[in-house]
Motif scaffolding. Structure first.
Motif, mmCIF file in Angstrom:
data_model
loop_
_atom_site.group_PDB
_atom_site.id
_atom_site.type_symbol
_atom_site.label_atom_id
_atom_site.label_comp_id
_atom_site.label_asym_id
_atom_site.label_seq_id
_atom_site.Cartn_x
_atom_site.Cartn_y
_atom_site.Cartn_z
ATOM 1 N N LEU A 174 0.827 -1.202 0.000
ATOM 2 C CA LEU A 174 0.000 0.000 0.000
ATOM 3 C C LEU A 174 0.868 1.261 0.000
ATOM 4 C CD1 LEU A 174 -2.909 1.188 0.343
ATOM 5 C CD2 LEU A 174 -2.506 1.084 2.807
ATOM 6 N N LEU A 175 1.844 1.312 0.898
ATOM 7 C CA LEU A 175 2.725 2.472 0.969
ATOM 8 C C LEU A 175 3.467 2.679 -0.345
ATOM 9 C CD1 LEU A 175 4.364 2.255 4.525
ATOM 10 C CD2 LEU A 175 2.531 3.772 3.767
ATOM 11 N N GLY A 176 3.975 1.583 -0.910
ATOM 12 C CA GLY A 176 4.727 1.695 -2.150
ATOM 13 C C GLY A 176 3.897 2.250 -3.290
ATOM 14 N N GLY A 187 7.415 7.651 3.741
ATOM 15 C CA GLY A 187 7.213 8.278 5.042
ATOM 16 C C GLY A 187 6.126 9.337 5.008
ATOM 17 N N VAL A 188 6.076 10.116 3.943
ATOM 18 C CA VAL A 188 5.027 11.133 3.803
ATOM 19 C C VAL A 188 3.661 10.464 3.743
ATOM 20 C CG1 VAL A 188 4.068 12.914 2.291
ATOM 21 C CG2 VAL A 188 6.528 12.840 2.723
ATOM 22 N N VAL A 189 3.551 9.412 2.948
ATOM 23 C CA VAL A 189 2.281 8.686 2.837
ATOM 24 C C VAL A 189 1.894 8.087 4.189
ATOM 25 C CG1 VAL A 189 1.126 6.695 1.817
ATOM 26 C CG2 VAL A 189 2.552 8.175 0.393
ATOM 27 N N ARG A 192 0.459 10.675 6.437
ATOM 28 C CA ARG A 192 -0.867 11.114 6.014
ATOM 29 C C ARG A 192 -1.923 10.049 6.334
ATOM 30 N NH1 ARG A 192 -3.343 13.678 5.829
ATOM 31 N NH2 ARG A 192 -4.345 14.053 3.817
ATOM 32 N N LEU A 193 -1.590 8.791 6.137
ATOM 33 C CA LEU A 193 -2.531 7.716 6.472
ATOM 34 C C LEU A 193 -2.846 7.718 7.963
ATOM 35 C CD1 LEU A 193 -1.160 4.721 4.363
ATOM 36 C CD2 LEU A 193 -3.265 6.012 3.932
ATOM 37 N N GLU A 194 -1.823 7.900 8.763
ATOM 38 C CA GLU A 194 -2.020 7.917 10.211
ATOM 39 C C GLU A 194 -2.899 9.099 10.616
ATOM 40 O OE1 GLU A 194 1.874 8.008 11.848
ATOM 41 O OE2 GLU A 194 2.283 5.889 11.449
#
Length: 201
Positions: A174-176, A187-189, A192-194
């Motif tokens: 998902l992050l990728g 890390g930015v994603v 933002r998800l958190e």
């Protein structure tokens, strides 16, 4: 250095980022064209500078006249993800901190570094929190993030992976994918998800 950073809530920063996006990128496509927004929308010059990170441990800064963003040349040429976030971060100082920045006096990178070092820790932490938060919201806006998050999770499920049984594997994929879509770091994603409370395996 005497400088007064404004107190801004997360909601105020989110509103500023949303308004900036609507005004300067009304198409709402991703990845957000941050260089175009800065260059054409705000008429700020992006100026690469040799050795900035090596000499001053800095990737970018906005000049106190708010007319240039100077960027480490190596990052400018070879690290597009870092470049994009750094540009959005510096743009945040213009959008959120223009009055505070106009109080500062520096003519070059060395003077900028000395000026930043002289800002009280509490004020500096406010400035950086604001800018990091704004940059994340501008580059990874809430609605496109939600839409792409749901689409990626659905594709992962269709591929036969169980989100609940393999949360680490799914999260990594998902992050990728989201980092690729928004052209930012993982890390930015993740932040933002958190913040948007989207990940609940």
């Amino acid at each position: 250095m005497s400088i007064k950073a404004p107190f801004l809530s997360y909601q105020e920063i989110a509103k500023a980022a949303h308004e900036c996006g609507l005004k300067y990128h009304p198409r709402g496509t991703v990845p957000v064209p941050i260089e175009e927004i800065i260059d054409i929308g705000f008429r700020i010059d992006i100026v690469p500078e040799y050795g900035m990170e090596d000499r001053f441990q800095a990737v970018a800064f906005i000049t106190n006249d708010l007319k240039e963003i100077r960027v480490d040349r190596r990052v400018y040429e070879y690290q597009p993800g870092r470049l994009r976030f750094s540009l959005a971060h510096e743009l945040a100082h213009l959008v959120l901190h223009a009055d505070a920045y106009r109080q500062l006096a520096f003519e070059n990178t060395a003077e900028w570094k000395a000026t930043m070092t002289g800002i009280p820790e509490r004020e500096y932490s406010f400035l950086e929190y604001h800018a990091n938060t704004f940059a994340g919201l501008l580059l990874v806006p809430p609605q496109p993030l939600l839409e792409r998050f749901e689409a990626v999770v659905e594709k992962i499920r269709q591929a036969g992976l169980d989100v609940r049984q393999l949360p680490d594997v799914v999260y990594d994929r998902l992050l990728g994918k989201l980092a690729q879509d928004f052209d930012v770091s993982r890390g930015v994603v993740e932040r933002r998800l958190e913040r948007d409370q989207l990940w609940h395996p």
